[in-house]
Motif scaffolding. Structure first.
Motif, PDB file in Angstrom:
ATOM      1  N   UNK A   1       0.841  -1.203   0.000  1.00 23.06           N
ATOM      2  CA  UNK A   1       0.000   0.000   0.000  1.00 23.06           C
ATOM      3  C   UNK A   1       0.873   1.249   0.000  1.00 23.06           C
ATOM      4  N   UNK A   2       1.960   1.234   0.749  1.00 28.46           N
ATOM      5  CA  UNK A   2       2.876   2.381   0.771  1.00 28.46           C
ATOM      6  C   UNK A   2       3.484   2.624  -0.610  1.00 28.46           C
ATOM      7  N   UNK A   3       3.922   1.565  -1.277  1.00 30.09           N
ATOM      8  CA  UNK A   3       4.499   1.717  -2.622  1.00 30.09           C
ATOM      9  C   UNK A   3       3.486   2.289  -3.599  1.00 30.09           C
ATOM     10  N   UNK A   4       2.275   1.743  -3.584  1.00 26.18           N
ATOM     11  CA  UNK A   4       1.252   2.203  -4.526  1.00 26.18           C
ATOM     12  C   UNK A   4       0.822   3.627  -4.193  1.00 26.18           C
ATOM     13  N   UNK A   5       0.766   3.972  -2.906  1.00 24.98           N
ATOM     14  CA  UNK A   5       0.329   5.321  -2.519  1.00 24.98           C
ATOM     15  C   UNK A   5       1.303   6.404  -2.972  1.00 24.98           C
ATOM     16  N   UNK A   6       2.542   6.014  -3.264  1.00 20.33           N
ATOM     17  CA  UNK A   6       3.514   6.993  -3.754  1.00 20.33           C
ATOM     18  C   UNK A   6       3.289   7.351  -5.218  1.00 20.33           C
ATOM     19  N   UNK A   7       2.572   6.495  -5.944  1.00 19.92           N
ATOM     20  CA  UNK A   7       2.356   6.756  -7.376  1.00 19.92           C
ATOM     21  C   UNK A   7       0.886   6.916  -7.738  1.00 19.92           C
ATOM     22  N   UNK A   8      -0.015   6.678  -6.772  1.00 16.49           N
ATOM     23  CA  UNK A   8      -1.448   6.759  -7.056  1.00 16.49           C
ATOM     24  C   UNK A   8      -2.161   7.173  -5.783  1.00 16.49           C
ATOM     25  N   UNK A   9      -3.151   8.054  -5.916  1.00 11.74           N
ATOM     26  CA  UNK A   9      -3.915   8.514  -4.759  1.00 11.74           C
ATOM     27  C   UNK A   9      -4.922   7.435  -4.373  1.00 11.74           C
ATOM     28  N   UNK A  10      -4.670   6.762  -3.253  1.00 12.71           N
ATOM     29  CA  UNK A  10      -5.504   5.650  -2.806  1.00 12.71           C
ATOM     30  C   UNK A  10      -6.661   6.147  -1.949  1.00 12.71           C
ATOM     31  N   UNK A  11      -7.761   5.393  -1.927  1.00  8.61           N
ATOM     32  CA  UNK A  11      -8.868   5.728  -1.021  1.00  8.61           C
ATOM     33  C   UNK A  11      -8.391   5.687   0.434  1.00  8.61           C
TER      34      UNK A  11
ATOM     35  N   UNK B   1     -15.270  -0.392   0.263  1.00  6.63           N
ATOM     36  CA  UNK B   1     -16.071   0.784   0.637  1.00  6.63           C
ATOM     37  C   UNK B   1     -16.038   1.840  -0.452  1.00  6.63           C
ATOM     38  N   UNK B   2     -14.899   1.998  -1.075  1.00  5.93           N
ATOM     39  CA  UNK B   2     -14.756   2.993  -2.138  1.00  5.93           C
ATOM     40  C   UNK B   2     -15.136   2.434  -3.496  1.00  5.93           C
ATOM     41  N   UNK B   3     -15.450   1.153  -3.550  1.00  7.45           N
ATOM     42  CA  UNK B   3     -15.830   0.466  -4.795  1.00  7.45           C
ATOM     43  C   UNK B   3     -14.790   0.682  -5.887  1.00  7.45           C
ATOM     44  N   UNK B   4     -13.536   0.390  -5.559  1.00  7.67           N
ATOM     45  CA  UNK B   4     -12.451   0.613  -6.508  1.00  7.67           C
ATOM     46  C   UNK B   4     -11.487  -0.557  -6.478  1.00  7.67           C
ATOM     47  N   UNK B   5     -11.061  -0.969  -7.670  1.00  8.28           N
ATOM     48  CA  UNK B   5     -10.029  -1.998  -7.795  1.00  8.28           C
ATOM     49  C   UNK B   5      -8.853  -1.379  -8.546  1.00  8.28           C
ATOM     50  N   UNK B   6      -7.654  -1.703  -8.094  1.00  8.33           N
ATOM     51  CA  UNK B   6      -6.434  -1.151  -8.691  1.00  8.33           C
ATOM     52  C   UNK B   6      -5.522  -2.301  -9.063  1.00  8.33           C
ATOM     53  N   UNK B   7      -5.120  -2.344 -10.327  1.00 11.66           N
ATOM     54  CA  UNK B   7      -4.193  -3.362 -10.816  1.00 11.66           C
ATOM     55  C   UNK B   7      -2.801  -2.750 -10.832  1.00 11.66           C
ATOM     56  N   UNK B   8      -1.886  -3.352 -10.069  1.00  5.79           N
ATOM     57  CA  UNK B   8      -0.543  -2.801  -9.870  1.00  5.79           C
ATOM     58  C   UNK B   8       0.499  -3.840 -10.261  1.00  5.79           C
ATOM     59  N   UNK B   9       1.541  -3.391 -10.972  1.00  4.54           N
ATOM     60  CA  UNK B   9       2.641  -4.281 -11.365  1.00  4.54           C
ATOM     61  C   UNK B   9       3.881  -3.919 -10.560  1.00  4.54           C
ATOM     62  N   UNK B  10       4.239  -4.760  -9.576  1.00  5.59           N
ATOM     63  CA  UNK B  10       5.359  -4.431  -8.682  1.00  5.59           C
ATOM     64  C   UNK B  10       6.714  -4.354  -9.373  1.00  5.59           C
ATOM     65  N   UNK B  11       6.956  -5.202 -10.379  1.00  4.25           N
ATOM     66  CA  UNK B  11       8.303  -5.224 -10.969  1.00  4.25           C
ATOM     67  C   UNK B  11       8.647  -3.953 -11.730  1.00  4.25           C
ATOM     68  N   UNK B  12       7.648  -3.176 -12.148  1.00  2.00           N
ATOM     69  CA  UNK B  12       7.932  -1.890 -12.802  1.00  2.00           C
ATOM     70  C   UNK B  12       7.388  -0.715 -11.993  1.00  2.00           C
ATOM     71  N   UNK B  13       6.756  -1.012 -10.852  1.00  6.43           N
ATOM     72  CA  UNK B  13       6.210   0.000  -9.959  1.00  6.43           C
ATOM     73  C   UNK B  13       5.229   0.924 -10.677  1.00  6.43           C
ATOM     74  N   UNK B  14       4.262   0.323 -11.374  1.00  5.42           N
ATOM     75  CA  UNK B  14       3.263   1.098 -12.119  1.00  5.42           C
ATOM     76  C   UNK B  14       1.858   0.585 -11.839  1.00  5.42           C
TER      77      UNK B  14
END
Length: 163
Positions: A54-64, A100-113
């Motif tokens: 979650x910390x990694x993804x929150x640095x590149x995308x605004x999470x709920x 709760x936010x009704x959102x799904x996020x597809x994240x690729x860890x090896x390229x951090x995107x």
């Protein structure tokens, strides 16, 4: 002269054996410590991995905010290609599901995107993940907004909801 060479070889062999023994003891102690932590609190590792992701993804995308996601790993992307959300997924991709936010996020860890995002609800794009879950966080239903899911869960909640 030969006596000096033999003595040096003996000292060298003893030093190598000593270093191997010290390394084995240190590694044994480390793994024993990790096993002990796992036995006393098995969900601590799951929670730690979840928080790191979650910390990694929150640095590149605004999470709920205000909720912890259910986190899953794509295990068979070919079975998911028929769904537009998973059309560009690869094995090892992570899906963060915020119910709760009704959102799904597809994240690729090896390229951090972040590869894709989608709303999850009965009326929108349904997500039918054929994924194996690496972790899920407390009080989340892994089947929210998902039709006919194939999801294996391990939850930090003592009573995980499985359907």
């Amino acid at each position: 002269m030969k006596l000096i060479v033999d003595k040096n070889r003996f000292i060298f062999v003893n030093i190598v054996i000593l270093l191997v023994a010290i390394t084995a003891i240190v590694l044994g102690g480390y793994f024993y410590y990790q096993l002990r932590i796992l036995k006393t609190d098995p969900q601590s590792i799951v929670k730690k991995e979840s928080d790191e992701l979650v910390l990694k993804v929150s640095k590149i995308y605004l999470l709920p905010t205000g909720e912890d996601p259910t986190i899953a790993t794509i295990s068979d992307p070919e079975a998911l290609k028929s769904q537009s959300f998973f059309s560009r997924s690869e094995k090892g991709d992570k899906v963060l599901i915020y119910s709760k936010s009704s959102k799904a996020i597809l994240y690729r860890p090896n390229i951090n995107k972040v590869i894709d995002t989608a709303p999850i609800s009965d009326n929108s794009k349904t997500i039918n993940p054929n994924i194996s879950n690496i972790s899920s966080t407390p009080n989340l239903d892994t089947n929210v907004g998902v039709s006919n899911p194939v999801v294996e869960t391990s939850s930090t909640n003592k009573n995980p909801s499985k359907k």
